[in-house]
Design an enzyme around this catalytic site. Structure first.
Site, PDB file in Angstrom:
ATOM      1  N   HIS A  20       0.842  -1.204   0.000  1.00 30.04           N
ATOM      2  CA  HIS A  20       0.000   0.000   0.000  1.00 30.04           C
ATOM      3  C   HIS A  20       0.878   1.256   0.000  1.00 30.04           C
ATOM      4  O   HIS A  20       0.610   2.222  -0.722  1.00 30.04           O
ATOM      5  CB  HIS A  20      -0.899   0.031   1.241  1.00 30.04           C
ATOM      6  CG  HIS A  20      -1.913  -1.080   1.300  1.00 30.04           C
ATOM      7  ND1 HIS A  20      -2.078  -1.877   2.414  1.00 30.04           N
ATOM      8  CD2 HIS A  20      -2.814  -1.530   0.395  1.00 30.04           C
ATOM      9  CE1 HIS A  20      -3.049  -2.760   2.185  1.00 30.04           C
ATOM     10  NE2 HIS A  20      -3.514  -2.573   0.968  1.00 30.04           N
ATOM     11  N   LYS A  47     -18.266  -5.321   8.341  1.00 32.44           N
ATOM     12  CA  LYS A  47     -17.045  -6.096   8.083  1.00 32.44           C
ATOM     13  C   LYS A  47     -16.214  -6.131   9.365  1.00 32.44           C
ATOM     14  O   LYS A  47     -16.019  -5.099  10.010  1.00 32.44           O
ATOM     15  CB  LYS A  47     -16.269  -5.410   6.945  1.00 32.44           C
ATOM     16  CG  LYS A  47     -15.306  -6.327   6.222  1.00 32.44           C
ATOM     17  CD  LYS A  47     -14.783  -5.634   4.963  1.00 32.44           C
ATOM     18  CE  LYS A  47     -13.563  -6.327   4.407  1.00 32.44           C
ATOM     19  NZ  LYS A  47     -13.020  -5.632   3.240  1.00 32.44           N
ATOM     20  N   ARG A  79      -2.348  -5.867  -8.392  1.00 30.17           N
ATOM     21  CA  ARG A  79      -1.340  -6.901  -8.175  1.00 30.17           C
ATOM     22  C   ARG A  79      -1.308  -7.910  -9.310  1.00 30.17           C
ATOM     23  O   ARG A  79      -0.276  -8.415  -9.681  1.00 30.17           O
ATOM     24  CB  ARG A  79      -1.624  -7.629  -6.852  1.00 30.17           C
ATOM     25  CG  ARG A  79      -1.232  -6.819  -5.645  1.00 30.17           C
ATOM     26  CD  ARG A  79      -1.797  -7.406  -4.387  1.00 30.17           C
ATOM     27  NE  ARG A  79      -3.239  -7.271  -4.360  1.00 30.17           N
ATOM     28  CZ  ARG A  79      -3.986  -7.441  -3.292  1.00 30.17           C
ATOM     29  NH1 ARG A  79      -3.404  -7.776  -2.149  1.00 30.17           N
ATOM     30  NH2 ARG A  79      -5.282  -7.283  -3.334  1.00 30.17           N
ATOM     31  N   SER A 109      -2.902  -7.763   3.036  1.00 34.96           N
ATOM     32  CA  SER A 109      -3.160  -7.574   4.463  1.00 34.96           C
ATOM     33  C   SER A 109      -3.389  -8.921   5.136  1.00 34.96           C
ATOM     34  O   SER A 109      -2.915  -9.156   6.257  1.00 34.96           O
ATOM     35  CB  SER A 109      -4.387  -6.689   4.656  1.00 34.96           C
ATOM     36  OG  SER A 109      -4.184  -5.430   4.069  1.00 34.96           O
TER      37      SER A 109
HETATM   38  P1  ADP Z   1      -9.941  -3.298  -0.362  1.00 33.80           P
HETATM   39  O1  ADP Z   1     -10.660  -4.022   0.725  1.00 33.80           O
HETATM   40  O2  ADP Z   1     -10.584  -2.007  -0.746  1.00 33.80           O
HETATM   41  O3  ADP Z   1      -9.526  -4.136  -1.545  1.00 33.80           O
HETATM   42  P2  ADP Z   1      -7.156  -3.302   0.491  1.00 33.80           P
HETATM   43  O4  ADP Z   1      -6.676  -2.616   1.706  1.00 33.80           O
HETATM   44  O5  ADP Z   1      -7.030  -4.778   0.432  1.00 33.80           O
HETATM   45  O6  ADP Z   1      -8.648  -2.804   0.368  1.00 33.80           O
HETATM   46  O7  ADP Z   1      -6.459  -2.722  -0.807  1.00 33.80           O
HETATM   47  C1  ADP Z   1      -6.575  -1.382  -1.171  1.00 33.80           C
HETATM   48  C2  ADP Z   1      -6.014  -1.181  -2.558  1.00 33.80           C
HETATM   49  O8  ADP Z   1      -4.615  -1.466  -2.558  1.00 33.80           O
HETATM   50  C3  ADP Z   1      -6.597  -2.066  -3.639  1.00 33.80           C
HETATM   51  O9  ADP Z   1      -6.618  -1.332  -4.842  1.00 33.80           O
HETATM   52  C4  ADP Z   1      -5.616  -3.205  -3.741  1.00 33.80           C
HETATM   53  O10 ADP Z   1      -5.616  -3.825  -5.005  1.00 33.80           O
HETATM   54  C5  ADP Z   1      -4.319  -2.461  -3.509  1.00 33.80           C
HETATM   55  N1  ADP Z   1      -3.265  -3.314  -2.953  1.00 33.80           N
HETATM   56  C6  ADP Z   1      -3.356  -4.225  -1.971  1.00 33.80           C
HETATM   57  N2  ADP Z   1      -2.165  -4.823  -1.739  1.00 33.80           N
HETATM   58  C7  ADP Z   1      -1.300  -4.279  -2.628  1.00 33.80           C
HETATM   59  C8  ADP Z   1       0.086  -4.489  -2.928  1.00 33.80           C
HETATM   60  N3  ADP Z   1       0.810  -5.412  -2.305  1.00 33.80           N
HETATM   61  N4  ADP Z   1       0.643  -3.734  -3.870  1.00 33.80           N
HETATM   62  C9  ADP Z   1      -0.112  -2.826  -4.545  1.00 33.80           C
HETATM   63  N5  ADP Z   1      -1.414  -2.589  -4.342  1.00 33.80           N
HETATM   64  C10 ADP Z   1      -2.005  -3.295  -3.386  1.00 33.80           C
END
Ligand code: ADP
Length: 156
Positions: free
Chosen positions: A18, A42, A93, A129
């Protein structure tokens, strides 16, 4: 016109993946808002206010002074508009992320007139995450995968 991007996510927890997206976006936009989505239905793994503080400390230490963090519930596009954001930011990703994101992006464009900008995850694309939580819950050191302030939170 100021270019304001809104980067929404659960960030539960916020990972180095992130962070990488925030760093890339901060170079491309005048301002970036990191929106921590809070959904009462959630299950939340880590306290949202503490996560917000940890992200704020991280961006402060990196000198990313065009980035701010907010906590919100409800529709991302509506929250983004409160900040006068003209674009939504998401990280990609893999193809699965793309399929999933495209659907949301199209809705946001059609209904709210907000386009989405994707940034590539690159070599941090393996991070999620839930992976970080799995490692942490099984006693594996997670400090290589999250910013220091987030690691401190996860040690609690
Ligand atoms: P959500 O529940 O909205 O998907 P996340 O916190 O899982 O929230 O992810 C937020 C954003 O960050 C999404 O666009 C996701 O694809 C992106 N994301 C998650 N992990 C990574 C990573 N390792 N590298 C780049 N982008 C990521």
């Amino acid at each position: 016109m100021e270019k304001i991007g809104f980067y929404a996510g659960s960030f539960d927890p916020f990972t180095n993946g992130h962070l990488q997206i925030v760093i890339k976006a901060a170079k491309c936009f005048d301002k970036v808002i990191v929106g921590i989505a809070y959904n009462s239905e959630k299950e939340v793994r880590i306290d949202k206010n503490e996560m917000k503080n940890a992200i704020e400390q991280t961006i402060l230490e990196l000198g990313l002074n065009n980035v701010e963090v907010t906590l919100y519930s409800g529709l991302t596009a509506i929250e983004a508009k409160k900040f006068n954001a003209n674009i939504l930011i998401r990280g990609l990703r893999n193809g699965t992320d793309y399929q999933y994101e495209e659907n949301i992006a199209e809705n946001n464009e059609q209904i709210f007139g907000l386009d989405t900008c994707y940034f590539r995850a690159g070599n941090l694309g393996y991070l999620s995450s839930s992976l970080v939580m799995d490692l942490r819950n099984n006693g594996v050191d997670i400090t290589p995968y999250v910013p220091k302030h987030v690691a401190d939170l996860l040690k609690k």
